[in-house]
Design a protein around this motif. Structure first.
Motif, PDB file in Angstrom:
ATOM      1  N   ASN A  85       0.817  -1.202   0.000  1.00 41.21           N
ATOM      2  CA  ASN A  85       0.000   0.000   0.000  1.00 41.21           C
ATOM      3  C   ASN A  85       0.860   1.266   0.000  1.00 41.21           C
ATOM      4  OD1 ASN A  85      -1.363  -2.292   1.426  1.00 41.21           O
ATOM      5  ND2 ASN A  85      -3.114  -0.917   1.331  1.00 41.21           N
ATOM      6  N   VAL A 119       0.715   7.226   3.324  1.00 43.35           N
ATOM      7  CA  VAL A 119       0.293   8.629   3.375  1.00 43.35           C
ATOM      8  C   VAL A 119       1.017   9.368   4.483  1.00 43.35           C
ATOM      9  CG1 VAL A 119      -1.690  10.157   3.723  1.00 43.35           C
ATOM     10  CG2 VAL A 119      -1.965   8.024   2.433  1.00 43.35           C
ATOM     11  N   GLY A 147     -10.868   6.851   2.399  1.00 41.63           N
ATOM     12  CA  GLY A 147     -10.060   6.072   1.465  1.00 41.63           C
ATOM     13  C   GLY A 147      -8.726   5.654   2.027  1.00 41.63           C
ATOM     14  N   ASN A 148      -8.446   6.046   3.279  1.00 34.89           N
ATOM     15  CA  ASN A 148      -7.192   5.664   3.938  1.00 34.89           C
ATOM     16  C   ASN A 148      -7.509   4.891   5.210  1.00 34.89           C
ATOM     17  OD1 ASN A 148      -5.814   7.184   1.983  1.00 34.89           O
ATOM     18  ND2 ASN A 148      -5.926   9.041   3.229  1.00 34.89           N
ATOM     19  N   GLU A 155      -3.020   4.163   2.070  1.00 35.70           N
ATOM     20  CA  GLU A 155      -4.202   4.116   1.226  1.00 35.70           C
ATOM     21  C   GLU A 155      -4.840   2.735   1.334  1.00 35.70           C
ATOM     22  OE1 GLU A 155      -3.579   5.327  -2.787  1.00 35.70           O
ATOM     23  OE2 GLU A 155      -2.473   7.142  -2.230  1.00 35.70           O
TER      24      GLU A 155
END
Length: 553
Positions: free
Chosen positions: A240, A243, A256-257, A273
């Protein structure tokens, strides 16, 4: 009149000798088992002096198939697991989100901007800035739906899309949920089987029970907790984009995270993510290895599709970190230093050699599609299994000796002939069980004990017929021949009906019931063979040698 062709005699004795040879390894069970294990190790990992020595415990020219011992005889672990099928719904929605996003982006002129909103698991909710474009948004997203291929869901779509005001909602349809549940349990069943096969245990029982449960019985394993460690881990491997990184487990990750903890760094949490770049489903191989510092690690290799996605992402994100996530924990989060082509890599961490080996097994066997909740677990110790074997031996010997004594006292020399056939019958049963690789359980032992009692029924019918012919004034040869001929139909009728019962038990039953049906069915076939053919050959050979003027049965 009382004659058997030479080729028939040779064939009958050949069957008997073959059955006894196949049964022979069971008389030296531990030695043969160790030799078989060593031979398998040599095939997989090569020869060593120790393995060659153990493999040489049993001659290679002799049969080496054994009757496998079931859970109640060998000891082992019993688990009943429930597949948490709802876990798949959220993963399906997370995987669908990038498609929805890419499909709506070209429609911004009509739909306006859109943003994913918090929603229950298994749903996607979007807020669009232009409510007048909802009709177009619904049309675009519904175009992403796929037809359901299952029989129960024929004609339906896999997602339902609805709109209210400026909120667009996407979720799985009821028909797709039913089809997904069935696929999830089937996939979990296959993954569990592959993981247990990787460990190398003998004759595990892995069966579906009901709609969402799996029964797992593995003989020879140490404990239920050891079995849970192998199959209970979902082993969901994903890669993944990272972020952020921090120490707050309750930080707001944004839509979305998600926030997940680090496996090695206590108190450290990564925001990543939710939609992965690559998943473990695209792995084709995973092996325990060592990193450049000599520490245990796991090397992996993707298939063509996974290698392309992995390579494209690393080429476009040099200098950015990405997380290797295993079961919702970040194993490591390296910074991409260069384009990684070829689709292979290595997972490092604070692993022991055993942990890296187990991780490789789990990844190689595949990820469970959903988590397992263990509803029932039992460990059956080898001591209890040995007690069962000893009790089964005592029961078989008592029944065996009782029948031998009864036949000898009731029918004299002819009873001794029947006893010889009975001994051969037991050997043939174990030879047949070894040949087909059957698993012997306590009910299976009960089937053998029952067979011992039933095995002489055919001989009793034959000998009583011979007595009747002798009383009617027939000569010895004629009486023996008529006895076998006239008793044949009754023998076949009685045994065929019992065999049909065994077939029905095998077809309709499961587990121990099948074990009983197998030994009962094989016992019926061997009993008929020994009663009709073996005893007749023995009696004919005796008669040709002695030529008695009178006989007494």
């Amino acid at each position: 009149m009382l004659q058997i062709d030479l080729w028939k005699r040779v064939l009958i004795w050949l069957v008997c000798v073959t059955g006894l040879l196949l049964a022979l390894p069971n008389a030296f069970y531990t030695r043969v088992e160790q030799a078989n294990d060593a031979a398998a190790e040599i095939t997989l990992r090569g020869e060593t002096p120790e393995r060659l020595e153990v493999a040489g415990q049993w001659p290679s020219f002799l049969p080496s198939n054994l009757v496998n011992l079931g859970l109640d005889l060998r000891g082992g672990a019993h688990l009943l697991a429930e597949v948490k099928v709802e876990d798949v719904y959220a993963a399906r929605m997370d995987a669908l989100w990038p498609e929805v996003r890419d499909a709506l982006r070209p429609e911004r002129a009509e739909v306006g901007t859109f943003r994913r909103q918090p929603a229950p698991e298994g749903q996607i909710r979007l807020k669009i800035s232009n409510p007048d474009g909802m009709t177009r948004a619904l049309e675009v997203v519904r175009g992403l739906a796929n037809p359901i291929t299952s029989l129960t869901g024929a004609g339906a779509s896999d997602i339902t899309v609805s709109g209210a005001g400026d909120i667009l909602t996407i979720e799985l349809s009821e028909a797709e949920k039913l089809a997904s549940d069935d696929r999830t349990v089937r996939q979990a069943l296959e993954i569990v089987r592959r993981r247990i096969d990787e460990v190398g245990t003998r004759e595990p029982t892995i069966q579906r029970q009901g709609t969402d449960r799996i029964l797992i019985q593995v003989p020879g394993i140490g404990s239920a907790s050891e079995l849970k460690a192998i199959i209970g881990t979902t082993a969901q491997l994903t890669f993944n984009p990272v972020v952020g990184r921090g120490s707050d487990a309750d930080a707001n990750p944004g839509v979305g995270n998600k926030v997940i903890p680090s496996l090695d760094e206590s108190g450290i949490y990564y925001t990543v993510e939710a939609a992965p770049v690559v998943t473990g489903e695209e792995l084709v191989d995973a092996q325990p290895s060592f990193d450049q510092n000599g520490r245990p690690a796991v090397s992996f290799r993707f298939n063509t599709t996974g290698a392309r996605k992995f390579g494209d992402y690393t080429a476009e994100n040099i200098g950015s970190p990405f997380a290797i996530v295993l079961d919702e924990e970040v194993v490591s989060a390296p910074v991409i230093q260069a384009h990684i082509a070829g689709g292979s890599g290595i997972i490092t961490g604070n692993f022991t050699i055993e942990e890296s080996t187990n991780m490789a097994i789990l990844l190689r066997a595949g990820a469970l599609p959903a988590g397992l909740e263990f509803l029932e677990e039992r460990t059956i110790g080898p001591e209890l299994g040995q007690d069962s074997i000893d009790a089964g031996k005592v029961a078989t010997v008592v029944a065996f000796v009782g029948v031998l004594v009864f036949m000898a006292l009731s029918y004299g020399l002819f009873g001794v002939f029947a006893n010889i056939a009975l001994i051969l019958n037991i050997g043939l049963i174990f030879g047949a069980l070894s040949l087909i690789g059957a698993t012997l359980t306590l009910p299976g032992i009960a089937g053998i004990v029952l067979t011992v009692g039933m095995a002489v029924d055919a001989n009793v019918l034959i000998f009583e017929r011979i007595r009747e012919e002798l009383k009617a004034g027939r000569g010895p040869a004629r009486a023996i021949d008529e006895g076998y001929s006239k008793a044949l139909s009754a023998i076949l009728d009685a045994n065929i009906t019992t065999f049909i019962t065994a077939v029905i038990l095998f077809a309709m039953g499961s587990g121990p019931v099948r074990g009983f049906a197998i030994t009962l069915g094989l016992g019926i076939m061997t009993s008929v063979f020994t009663a009709i053919f073996v005893t007749r050959v023995i009696i004919v050979m005796w008669f040709e040698r002695r030529r008695p003027k009178t006989i007494e049965v």
